[in-house]
Design a protein around this motif. Sequence first.
Motif, short mmCIF file in Angstrom:
data_model
loop_
_atom_site.label_atom_id
_atom_site.label_comp_id
_atom_site.label_asym_id
_atom_site.label_seq_id
_atom_site.Cartn_x
_atom_site.Cartn_y
_atom_site.Cartn_z
N ALA A 25 43.48 41.17 85.91
CA ALA A 25 42.31 41.50 86.72
C ALA A 25 42.58 42.89 87.31
N PRO A 26 42.02 43.95 86.69
CA PRO A 26 42.29 45.31 87.16
C PRO A 26 41.33 45.72 88.28
N ALA A 27 41.86 46.49 89.21
CA ALA A 27 41.04 47.06 90.28
C ALA A 27 41.41 48.53 90.43
N PHE A 28 40.40 49.39 90.39
CA PHE A 28 40.64 50.82 90.57
C PHE A 28 40.99 51.09 92.03
N THR A 29 41.93 51.99 92.25
CA THR A 29 42.26 52.40 93.61
C THR A 29 41.35 53.57 93.99
N ARG A 30 41.28 53.85 95.25
CA ARG A 30 40.46 54.96 95.71
C ARG A 30 41.11 56.28 95.32
N ASP A 31 40.30 57.30 95.08
CA ASP A 31 40.84 58.62 94.79
C ASP A 31 41.78 59.05 95.90
N GLY A 32 42.86 59.66 95.52
CA GLY A 32 43.81 60.16 96.51
C GLY A 32 45.02 59.27 96.68
N LEU A 33 45.00 58.05 96.14
CA LEU A 33 46.18 57.19 96.22
C LEU A 33 47.17 57.67 95.17
N GLU A 34 48.27 58.22 95.62
CA GLU A 34 49.26 58.74 94.69
C GLU A 34 49.92 57.62 93.91
N ARG A 35 50.23 57.92 92.66
CA ARG A 35 51.04 57.07 91.78
C ARG A 35 50.31 55.86 91.22
N TRP A 68 50.74 65.04 76.83
CA TRP A 68 50.32 64.82 78.21
C TRP A 68 51.09 65.74 79.14
N PRO A 69 50.40 66.39 80.08
CA PRO A 69 51.12 67.13 81.12
C PRO A 69 51.68 66.11 82.11
N LEU A 70 52.98 66.18 82.35
CA LEU A 70 53.65 65.23 83.24
C LEU A 70 54.45 66.00 84.27
N GLY A 71 53.79 66.36 85.35
CA GLY A 71 54.39 67.18 86.39
C GLY A 71 55.34 66.42 87.29
N LEU A 72 55.65 67.01 88.42
CA LEU A 72 56.64 66.46 89.34
C LEU A 72 56.26 65.08 89.87
N HIS A 107 61.18 55.30 82.47
CA HIS A 107 61.27 55.79 81.09
C HIS A 107 60.48 57.09 80.95
N LEU A 108 59.28 57.10 81.50
CA LEU A 108 58.45 58.30 81.42
C LEU A 108 59.07 59.47 82.19
N ALA A 109 59.56 59.18 83.40
CA ALA A 109 60.17 60.23 84.21
C ALA A 109 61.37 60.84 83.50
N ALA A 110 62.19 59.99 82.88
CA ALA A 110 63.36 60.49 82.14
C ALA A 110 62.92 61.35 80.96
N ALA A 111 61.94 60.88 80.20
CA ALA A 111 61.47 61.63 79.03
C ALA A 111 60.91 62.99 79.43
N ALA A 112 60.10 63.02 80.48
CA ALA A 112 59.48 64.28 80.92
C ALA A 112 60.54 65.30 81.31
N TRP A 113 61.54 64.87 82.05
CA TRP A 113 62.62 65.77 82.47
C TRP A 113 63.45 66.23 81.27
N ARG A 136 55.81 71.86 84.93
CA ARG A 136 54.89 72.19 83.83
C ARG A 136 55.23 71.42 82.55
N SER A 137 55.99 70.36 82.69
CA SER A 137 56.40 69.56 81.54
C SER A 137 55.19 69.02 80.79
N ARG A 138 55.23 69.11 79.47
CA ARG A 138 54.17 68.58 78.61
C ARG A 138 54.86 67.85 77.46
N ILE A 139 54.56 66.55 77.31
CA ILE A 139 55.31 65.71 76.38
C ILE A 139 54.42 65.27 75.21
#
Length: 194
Positions: A25-35, A68-72, A107-113, A136-139
């Motif tokens: 059951a997915p629910a969208f979060t409000r804009d501005g919620l980080e992560r 995908w751009p995967l920034g900090l 996994h994603l954080a490791a790959a981007a770095w 500016r990482s782009r994977i």
Amino acid sequence: MVDTKQTKTIGEHYAAAELARRGWAPAFTRDGLERTDILAVLTVGDQRRLIEVQVKTTRHPLGSKFSWPLGLKAQGPSQHEREYFVLVAVPTDDASPPRYFIVPRAHLAAAAWIVHMDWLTEPGVPAGQRSAGVDRSRIPVEIFAHYEDRWDLLLVDESKAPVLLPPRLRELALDARVRLPDGHGWHEVLPEWT
């Protein structure tokens, strides 16, 4: 010119639809919620598993290379065991279906770095020729190939999820030239890759 907000919306709705198809059951979060773009609760079975999903979407013509751009922010360490990314690759050809890559945050954080630091410090490249920071990482899609349609990973806590990244990335994580960033959960003990 690509409308990035529209692309973001497309990816989030595709991801939510796929989650719902699979008993979440997915629910969208409000804009501005980080992560977290989507909070989802598993509605089938005995467990009521709650997960946080961040969606990253790329849109290109069919046959081109998705990345995908995967920034900090995307590279930040996990705050708990149930944080995931759903990477959505949407062809601009409306007749072609989107592709989904389900990746635990660590996994994603490791790959981007790793991918960016390998590019930045590649031997033989003249000094100063590459200077873009890790923000500016782009994977490319190939890095996450084994995560495609792995919706089953949402049922596994991050520390128990198999690492499906290319084996070369593990070698680079052990290389002093690349390594992993301080604060990453794998900095002290690097898991095995499958």
